[in-house]
Design an enzyme around this catalytic site. Structure first.
Site, mmCIF file in Angstrom:
data_model
loop_
_atom_site.group_PDB
_atom_site.id
_atom_site.type_symbol
_atom_site.label_atom_id
_atom_site.label_comp_id
_atom_site.label_asym_id
_atom_site.label_seq_id
_atom_site.Cartn_x
_atom_site.Cartn_y
_atom_site.Cartn_z
ATOM 1 N N TRP A 168 0.827 -1.212 0.000
ATOM 2 C CA TRP A 168 0.000 0.000 0.000
ATOM 3 C C TRP A 168 0.855 1.253 0.000
ATOM 4 O O TRP A 168 0.567 2.223 -0.704
ATOM 5 C CB TRP A 168 -0.979 0.001 1.183
ATOM 6 N N ASP A 212 -1.480 6.558 6.467
ATOM 7 C CA ASP A 212 -2.595 5.699 6.051
ATOM 8 C C ASP A 212 -2.859 4.752 7.223
ATOM 9 O O ASP A 212 -2.014 3.924 7.554
ATOM 10 C CB ASP A 212 -2.167 4.918 4.798
ATOM 11 N N LYS A 254 -12.131 -1.610 6.784
ATOM 12 C CA LYS A 254 -11.338 -2.545 7.573
ATOM 13 C C LYS A 254 -11.843 -2.574 9.011
ATOM 14 O O LYS A 254 -12.099 -3.620 9.570
ATOM 15 C CB LYS A 254 -9.853 -2.161 7.561
HETATM 16 C C1 LIG Z 1 -7.180 -1.856 2.155
HETATM 17 C C2 LIG Z 1 -6.117 -0.844 2.241
HETATM 18 C C3 LIG Z 1 -5.949 0.153 1.269
HETATM 19 C C4 LIG Z 1 -6.811 0.232 0.032
HETATM 20 O O1 LIG Z 1 -8.072 0.644 0.370
HETATM 21 P P1 LIG Z 1 -9.182 0.988 -0.735
HETATM 22 O O2 LIG Z 1 -10.228 1.668 0.086
HETATM 23 O O3 LIG Z 1 -9.625 -0.309 -1.321
HETATM 24 O O4 LIG Z 1 -8.567 1.883 -1.748
HETATM 25 C C5 LIG Z 1 -4.960 1.094 1.459
HETATM 26 N N1 LIG Z 1 -4.170 1.056 2.534
HETATM 27 C C6 LIG Z 1 -4.287 0.106 3.484
HETATM 28 C C7 LIG Z 1 -3.388 0.129 4.663
HETATM 29 C C8 LIG Z 1 -5.260 -0.863 3.372
HETATM 30 O O5 LIG Z 1 -5.386 -1.823 4.317
#
Ligand SMILES: *Cc1c(COP(=O)(O)O)cnc(C)c1O
Length: 360
Positions: A101, A171, A195
């Protein structure tokens, strides 16, 4: 209904209580005669829903007044572009790459400016968090970027990098609201909610006000300017109304549980139970450096691909679903987010123990 425990990395399990409340209100939200899915986002009743969600989130995270909370769409991945577009004032940013990511975010940012990879753990398949105490920070860097919890690899920054005074962007998609945080340590915190908070379709951005600028390059889409979204209170266009409503319910659930301290205690207990088992097991092991272990995503392997497959299949047949590891890592991964009850982890450990006895 079959009793299952859902260990999906995302979209992931939600608190039963929240789902039941939503079911109760499905056809008639608080006597208004319609579902939240059917109401205008410009109505006072929806305004109350989004205001209350923001208020609860602010209380939970103790968000300072000089930070804005935005409920946006496009997922975390859209922020990979929005962040550099909005924050690259000097056109430079430093990225710490601890997984796919962060790597994707760095690659996207490189379309809009100069990206320095100042640390990486790719040499050991992202199985650890690099030492970030004394990094070579670019003096022109507009921000330092991390992915705080690495969903795919099961690692977590337990200490934030020393950014030497630069703004930190994180993030937190897979560790959002899993522990108390000091928001003022960050310039911008963001995460997709699917998540640990709500249904897919909402991404929350918590941003320090002084970073919301109007003068941006012409190519920046109106929708991707934080200024647009902030001025409109996340209602520039139709937001993910139902998603925001569910997020609000999850915030309420967390407050009733005792807030982030309480959920953190519970999360630590769940993770400890599973890691203790893995450390003692003669069949399963966890490939992550101990000091970097995530308490949200726990990866494990048997060391034998066929046996891994057998485990995932038998686990699923016994109600432990979505345990297959990410395709880039293999093996297994148990995502034990806030909504996974302690009993779920306990039952999984018991199942793993039985599997170990039969298969060694
Ligand atoms: C799942 C995830 C993403 C991607 O998320 P989307 O909403 O599908 O774009 C980005 N960063 C992390 C840490 C993730 O777990």
């Amino acid at each position: 209904m079959n009793k299952i425990y859902n260990f999906s990395a995302g979209p992931a399990c939600l608190p039963k209580k929240v789902l039941m409340e939503a079911a109760d209100e499905m056809l008639d939200y608080k006597g208004c005669g319609m579902s939240v899915m059917e109401m205008s986002h410009r109505s006072s009743i929806f305004q109350e829903i989004i205001d209350e969600a923001e208020l609860r989130l602010r209380r939970l995270m103790n968000i300072p007044d000089n930070y804005k909370v935005l409920f946006l769409q496009g997922g975390a991945s859209q922020q990979f572009a929005a962040i550099p577009m909005n924050l690259m004032n000097n056109g430079v940013a430093d990225y710490i790459v601890t997984g796919q990511w962060a790597k994707k975010a760095a690659k996207e940012a490189a379309k809009y400016g100069k990206v320095n990879i100042i640390a990486s753990s790719e040499d050991k398949n992202f199985s650890y968090i690099p030492d970030c105490e004394d990094l070579c920070i670019d003096e022109n860097a507009d921000y330092v970027y991390i992915c705080e919890n690495n969903t795919i690899y099961g690692t977590k920054f337990w200490k934030l990098p020393n950014t030497k005074g630069k703004d930190l962007v994180a993030d937190v998609s897979s560790c959002f609201l899993s522990e108390p945080v000091d928001v003022s340590d960050y310039a911008l915190i963001y995460g997709g909610v699917q998540k640990n908070i709500g249904p897919a379709g909402v991404v929350i951005v918590i941003i320090r006000e002084d970073l919301i600028r109007d003068e941006l390059p012409d190519y920046v889409p109106t929708m991707l300017k934080y200024k647009t979204q902030s001025d409109a209170g996340s209602l520039y266009n139709t937001p993910s109304c139902y998603g925001i409503y569910i997020c609000g319910k999850v915030f309420k659930w967390l407050e009733e549980l005792g807030g982030l301290e309480a959920i953190y205690d519970l999360n630590k207990k769940k993770a400890e139970l599973l890691y203790d088992f893995l450390d003692k097991s003669k069949l399963f092991s966890n490939p992550v450096e101990k000091s970097s272990r995530s308490i949200m995503n726990v990866t494990f392997v048997t060391g034998n691909e066929e046996l891994d497959k057998k485990f995932v299949k038998e686990a699923s047949e016994n109600g432990f679903v979505n345990l297959k590891g990410h395709r880039s890592v293999g093996g297994m991964r148990a995502s034990i987010y806030n909504a996974m009850p302690y009993e779920g982890v306990e039952a999984l450990v018991n199942f793993m123990h039985t599997f170990e006895i039969k298969n060694r």
